[in-house]
Design an enzyme around this catalytic site. Structure first.
Site, PDB file in Angstrom:
ATOM      1  N   ASN A 221     -20.147  -3.281  57.604  1.00 29.72           N
ATOM      2  CA  ASN A 221     -19.151  -2.704  56.711  1.00 29.72           C
ATOM      3  C   ASN A 221     -18.487  -1.544  57.452  1.00 29.72           C
ATOM      4  OD1 ASN A 221     -17.731  -1.441  54.683  1.00 29.72           O
ATOM      5  ND2 ASN A 221     -19.522  -0.789  53.500  1.00 29.72           N
ATOM      6  N   TRP A 222     -17.275  -1.803  57.924  1.00 29.41           N
ATOM      7  CA  TRP A 222     -16.598  -0.790  58.754  1.00 29.41           C
ATOM      8  C   TRP A 222     -15.985   0.325  57.914  1.00 29.41           C
ATOM      9  CZ3 TRP A 222     -13.480  -4.272  62.766  1.00 29.41           C
ATOM     10  CH2 TRP A 222     -14.398  -5.048  63.498  1.00 29.41           C
ATOM     11  N   LYS A 223     -15.975   0.161  56.603  1.00 28.21           N
ATOM     12  CA  LYS A 223     -15.410   1.160  55.687  1.00 28.21           C
ATOM     13  C   LYS A 223     -13.973   1.520  56.104  1.00 28.21           C
ATOM     14  CE  LYS A 223     -20.048   2.563  54.512  1.00 28.21           C
ATOM     15  NZ  LYS A 223     -20.947   3.582  54.019  1.00 28.21           N
TER      16      LYS A 223
ATOM     17  N   HIS B  84     -19.689  -1.833  46.086  1.00 27.39           N
ATOM     18  CA  HIS B  84     -20.339  -0.866  46.983  1.00 27.39           C
ATOM     19  C   HIS B  84     -20.463   0.471  46.246  1.00 27.39           C
ATOM     20  CE1 HIS B  84     -20.970   1.921  50.284  1.00 27.39           C
ATOM     21  NE2 HIS B  84     -21.406   0.877  50.977  1.00 27.39           N
TER      22      HIS B  84
ATOM     23  N   GLU C 248     -19.839   3.367  47.043  1.00 26.86           N
ATOM     24  CA  GLU C 248     -18.674   4.248  47.180  1.00 26.86           C
ATOM     25  C   GLU C 248     -17.560   3.821  46.227  1.00 26.86           C
ATOM     26  OE1 GLU C 248     -18.474   3.789  51.426  1.00 26.86           O
ATOM     27  OE2 GLU C 248     -20.366   4.890  51.573  1.00 26.86           O
TER      28      GLU C 248
ATOM     29  N   GLU D 109     -28.763  -1.308  48.205  1.00 28.44           N
ATOM     30  CA  GLU D 109     -28.398  -0.126  48.977  1.00 28.44           C
ATOM     31  C   GLU D 109     -28.673   1.128  48.137  1.00 28.44           C
ATOM     32  OE1 GLU D 109     -25.400  -1.078  52.278  1.00 28.44           O
ATOM     33  OE2 GLU D 109     -24.248  -0.674  50.481  1.00 28.44           O
TER      34      GLU D 109
ATOM     35  N   GLY E 144     -25.546   6.392  54.789  1.00 24.94           N
ATOM     36  CA  GLY E 144     -24.875   7.376  55.641  1.00 24.94           C
ATOM     37  C   GLY E 144     -25.641   8.675  55.797  1.00 24.94           C
TER      38      GLY E 144
ATOM     39  N   SER F 180     -28.554   3.350  56.230  1.00 24.94           N
ATOM     40  CA  SER F 180     -29.065   3.915  57.484  1.00 24.94           C
ATOM     41  C   SER F 180     -29.872   2.919  58.317  1.00 24.94           C
ATOM     42  CB  SER F 180     -29.877   5.196  57.197  1.00 24.94           C
ATOM     43  OG  SER F 180     -29.047   6.172  56.597  1.00 24.94           O
TER      44      SER F 180
ATOM     45  N   GLY G 170     -23.528   0.095  57.808  1.00 20.89           N
ATOM     46  CA  GLY G 170     -22.311   0.896  57.829  1.00 20.89           C
ATOM     47  C   GLY G 170     -22.113   1.524  59.194  1.00 20.89           C
ATOM     48  N   GLY G 171     -22.540   2.770  59.338  1.00 20.16           N
ATOM     49  CA  GLY G 171     -22.293   3.546  60.561  1.00 20.16           C
ATOM     50  C   GLY G 171     -22.606   2.793  61.849  1.00 20.16           C
TER      51      GLY G 171
HETATM   52  P1  PGA Z   1     -24.892   3.188  56.487  1.00 19.62           P
HETATM   53  O1  PGA Z   1     -23.987   2.505  55.348  1.00 19.62           O
HETATM   54  O2  PGA Z   1     -25.463   2.064  57.320  1.00 19.62           O
HETATM   55  O3  PGA Z   1     -23.925   4.039  57.267  1.00 19.62           O
HETATM   56  O4  PGA Z   1     -25.947   3.974  55.809  1.00 19.62           O
HETATM   57  C1  PGA Z   1     -24.398   1.343  54.699  1.00 19.62           C
HETATM   58  C2  PGA Z   1     -23.355   0.923  53.706  1.00 19.62           C
HETATM   59  O5  PGA Z   1     -22.720   1.780  53.091  1.00 19.62           O
HETATM   60  O6  PGA Z   1     -23.134  -0.293  53.492  1.00 19.62           O
END
Ligand code: PGA
Length: 251
Positions: free
Chosen positions: A10-12, A94, A96, A164, A170, A210, A231-232
């Site tokens: 997930n590149w956000k 998600h 967010e 998640e 994050g 994470s 994500g990251g």
């Molecule tokens: P993260 O994000 O790996 O940076 O913790 C995961 C996500 O939001 O899908």
């Protein structure tokens, strides 16, 4: 039941088109990693180029959100018809989106149906906040998020659920493998109640929060964890390649 594991990135809201292209180049060979479904989820503006880069390869392309309606006066939104032109999967709900854009379980129920209607494979994200975990509400929150989103309809085909925990996203503070397993097993038990054991057994459940190349193997060792939503670390080609290879090696 063997479930093909998933490595989803997930590149956000990150990167220019040039950076997205460079990331794709850095991931060269990821489509040749056997026995894992790779999913890349760039921003909407990067979708066409990422789709073109991987055309014909064994890589799925996902939107990070979509509207429920096929068209109409919804300024700033992307419809499932539009998304299906450039993607075959979609991430829904998600945390967010829930936190900053007021998405709730009822809206996600509609989005799941829209994904099904337009042949987009959904990754439904669920997870508790830190306060909910501290108040022993994790199971209740997961039950509500999964059962309201699924409603009484049959399971969307190919349904994937990503567990998640909000506090792990994050933050560098991943859940422990035991915590991830307990939550994913609970989600599968909710699926068993709503969809029946046979279908529940086919649904892939991912851990996200994470995830990195050093902790992925311990998550994959858990019986109800079928991959990761990253994500990251998915923005670093080497890290995402290493995570994907570790997922494949866990089979
Ligand atoms: P993260 O994000 O790996 O940076 O913790 C995961 C996500 O939001 O899908």
């Amino acid at each position: 039941m063997t479930r093909t594991p998933i490595a989803a990135g997930n590149w956000k809201m990150n990167g220019t088109n040039a950076e997205a292209r460079a990331l794709c180049r850095g991931l060269a060979g990821i489509d040749a990693i056997d026995s894992v479904d790779v999913v890349l989820s760039p921003s909407f503006t990067q979708l066409p180029l990422v789709r073109d880069f991987w055309r014909g390869a064994n890589v799925h392309i996902a939107g990070q959100n979509m509207h429920t309606q096929p068209s109409g006066a919804y300024t700033g939104e992307i419809s499932p018809v539009q998304l299906a032109e450039v993607a075959d999967w979609v991430i829904l709900g998600h945390s967010e989106r829930r936190q900053f854009f007021c998405e709730d379980d009822q809206a996600l129920a509609l989005k799941l149906r829209a994904a099904e209607a337009h042949s987009l494979t959904p990754i439904l994200c669920v997870g508790e906040s830190e306060a909910e975990r501290e108040n022993q509400r994790t199971s209740a929150v997961l039950t509500r998020q999964v059962s309201v989103a699924l409603g009484d309809s049959p399971a969307p085909s190919g349904l994937v659920i990503a567990y998640e925990p909000v506090w792990a996203i994050g933050t560098g503070q991943a859940a422990t493998p035991d915590e991830a397993q307990a939550a994913c097993a609970h989600i599968r038990s909710v699926l068993t109640e709503t969809l029946g054991a046979e279908t529940a057994d086919t649904v892939r459940i991912l851990y996200g929060g994470s995830v990195n190349p050093s902790n992925i193997a311990d998550f994959m060792a858990q019986p109800d964890v079928d991959g990761a939503l990253v994500g990251g670390a998915s923005l670093q080609a080497d890290a995402f390649l290493a995570i994907t290879q570790a997922i494949a090696d866990s089979v």
